[in-house]
Design a protein around this motif. Structure first.
Motif, PDB file in Angstrom:
ATOM      1  N   GLY A  85       0.770  -1.240   0.000  1.00  0.00           N
ATOM      2  CA  GLY A  85       0.000   0.000   0.000  1.00  0.00           C
ATOM      3  C   GLY A  85       0.793   1.276   0.000  1.00  0.00           C
ATOM      4  O   GLY A  85       0.226   2.345   0.218  1.00  0.00           O
ATOM      5  N   ALA A  86       2.107   1.221  -0.265  1.00  0.00           N
ATOM      6  CA  ALA A  86       2.952   2.415  -0.271  1.00  0.00           C
ATOM      7  C   ALA A  86       2.726   3.243   0.992  1.00  0.00           C
ATOM      8  O   ALA A  86       2.447   4.446   0.952  1.00  0.00           O
ATOM      9  N   ASN A  87       2.840   2.575   2.131  1.00  0.00           N
ATOM     10  CA  ASN A  87       2.590   3.200   3.429  1.00  0.00           C
ATOM     11  C   ASN A  87       3.914   3.674   4.016  1.00  0.00           C
ATOM     12  O   ASN A  87       4.730   2.874   4.461  1.00  0.00           O
ATOM     13  N   ARG A  88       4.118   4.976   4.034  1.00  0.00           N
ATOM     14  CA  ARG A  88       5.392   5.526   4.486  1.00  0.00           C
ATOM     15  C   ARG A  88       5.620   5.263   5.976  1.00  0.00           C
ATOM     16  O   ARG A  88       6.743   4.993   6.409  1.00  0.00           O
ATOM     17  N   SER A  89       4.544   5.320   6.772  1.00  0.00           N
ATOM     18  CA  SER A  89       4.691   5.044   8.204  1.00  0.00           C
ATOM     19  C   SER A  89       5.111   3.598   8.430  1.00  0.00           C
ATOM     20  O   SER A  89       5.974   3.315   9.270  1.00  0.00           O
ATOM     21  N   ALA A  90       4.505   2.677   7.674  1.00  0.00           N
ATOM     22  CA  ALA A  90       4.868   1.264   7.793  1.00  0.00           C
ATOM     23  C   ALA A  90       6.314   1.044   7.369  1.00  0.00           C
ATOM     24  O   ALA A  90       7.039   0.253   7.985  1.00  0.00           O
ATOM     25  N   LYS A  91       6.742   1.751   6.331  1.00  0.00           N
ATOM     26  CA  LYS A  91       8.120   1.618   5.868  1.00  0.00           C
ATOM     27  C   LYS A  91       9.100   2.097   6.923  1.00  0.00           C
ATOM     28  O   LYS A  91      10.139   1.460   7.162  1.00  0.00           O
ATOM     29  N   ARG A  92       8.778   3.202   7.578  1.00  0.00           N
ATOM     30  CA  ARG A  92       9.663   3.716   8.628  1.00  0.00           C
ATOM     31  C   ARG A  92       9.730   2.735   9.803  1.00  0.00           C
ATOM     32  O   ARG A  92      10.814   2.494  10.355  1.00  0.00           O
ATOM     33  N   MET A  93       8.593   2.173  10.185  1.00  0.00           N
ATOM     34  CA  MET A  93       8.583   1.196  11.273  1.00  0.00           C
ATOM     35  C   MET A  93       9.386  -0.045  10.891  1.00  0.00           C
ATOM     36  O   MET A  93      10.181  -0.555  11.687  1.00  0.00           O
ATOM     37  N   GLY A  94       9.153  -0.537   9.663  1.00  0.00           N
ATOM     38  CA  GLY A  94       9.881  -1.714   9.204  1.00  0.00           C
ATOM     39  C   GLY A  94      11.378  -1.474   9.167  1.00  0.00           C
ATOM     40  O   GLY A  94      12.170  -2.331   9.580  1.00  0.00           O
ATOM     41  N   THR A  95      11.765  -0.302   8.691  1.00  0.00           N
ATOM     42  CA  THR A  95      13.195   0.028   8.622  1.00  0.00           C
ATOM     43  C   THR A  95      13.796   0.149  10.012  1.00  0.00           C
ATOM     44  O   THR A  95      14.906  -0.341  10.274  1.00  0.00           O
ATOM     45  N   GLY A  96      13.076   0.805  10.929  1.00  0.00           N
ATOM     46  CA  GLY A  96      13.577   0.941  12.296  1.00  0.00           C
ATOM     47  C   GLY A  96      13.784  -0.406  12.966  1.00  0.00           C
ATOM     48  O   GLY A  96      14.807  -0.640  13.619  1.00  0.00           O
TER      49      GLY A  96
END
Length: 275
Positions: free
Chosen positions: A28-39
């Motif tokens: 879903g191109a979710n930027r918040s999810a990407k930041r959480m996943g990266t963290g």
């Protein structure tokens, strides 16, 4: 030196949670999810790096063992995926590479004789099964939620089409919201199922029972995964309407029920569920 498994368990669970967020971002191109996943992935990398540093310090006089080599390989995959994630936008690459890295890490950890389980009466393979079951149950819970919202969608759609207004309809969320909530539940459940299947396959490998890969439960679990991946394909590529998506979601959940109830009776090594 025998090592307690709390650190490894933490890495496995954090890694699995990172995969969930990365999958959500890929879908879903979710930027918040990407930041959480990266963290979370960075935290996994830090723990792996600390472990490798200790290994180098303790093995200055001899080469790496196979388990340490596999750990290094998993660390390299995490490192590469973080670099790709930082400088490029290839979410599918990052997710797939980390599924491989997660599988290699789990295989290494649970086949390592120097790892002792947290509970004295357990074997390491018991902890592997515990994590496998935890992730699988989590995925099933997400699919139940998705099925409930899809059922609500079909009910509300029919009532609106036939212009049957009632108090019940007023208490339900809109068609758009029920469709979106079902979709989010599938996004949560699918990566959990992928990681659970990965750990289950690793358990089979460690048991040295390759013939169990043809077990009805294993095959049906793969069919469940295919069903929900097809649901995502219908939504993202075909752009199917909400009614078609809800119907397919319920079909996929029917396979989940079949997998959870009936195939356990016929499975060669999943009958423990009913004990």
């Amino acid at each position: 030196m025998v090592s307690p498994s709390w650190m490894y368990d933490a890495i496995i669970y954090i890694y699995a949670l990172s995969l969930l967020f990365y999958f959500s971002d890929f879908i879903g191109a979710n930027r918040s999810a990407k930041r959480m996943g990266t963290g979370l992935l960075v935290f996994v990398w830090v723990l792996q790096t600390a472990y490798l540093g200790l290994s180098v310090y303790n093995h200055v006089d001899r080469a790496y063992a196979m388990s340490e080599t596999l750990f290094l390989f998993s660390w390299l995959l995490v490192t590469v995926s973080l670099i790709i994630n930082r400088f490029f936008r290839i979410e599918l690459f990052v997710f797939l590479v980390n599924v491989v890295g997660f599988s290699v890490l789990a295989l290494n950890i649970f086949s390592n004789p120097r790892v002792t389980p947290m509970l004295g009466r357990w074997e390491v393979s018991d902890e592997l099964l515990f994590i496998h079951i935890t992730l699988a149950v989590g995925s099933y819970a997400a699919f139940v939620i998705a099925a409930v919202f899809s059922g609500m969608y079909l009910f509300l759609h029919r009532q609106l089409k036939e212009k049957h207004w009632s108090v019940t309809m007023k208490r339900l969320p809109s068609l758009e919201k029920t469709d979106r909530y079902a979709y989010r539940a599938v996004i949560a459940g699918t990566p959990l199922l992928i990681t659970a299947l990965s750990l289950g396959l690793i358990w089979v490998v460690l048991q040295g029972s390759a013939e169990q890969l043809g077990d009805l439960k294993v095959l049906n679990s793969l069919l469940v995964l295919v069903g929900y991946l097809y649901y995502l394909f219908l939504r993202l590529s075909v752009k199917a309407n909400g009614r078609r998506l809800a119907i397919w979601n319920l079909y996929a959940f029917g396979v989940v029920l079949l997998n959870f109830i009936f195939t356990n009776w016929l499975s060669g090594f999943h009958q423990w569920v009913w004990m």
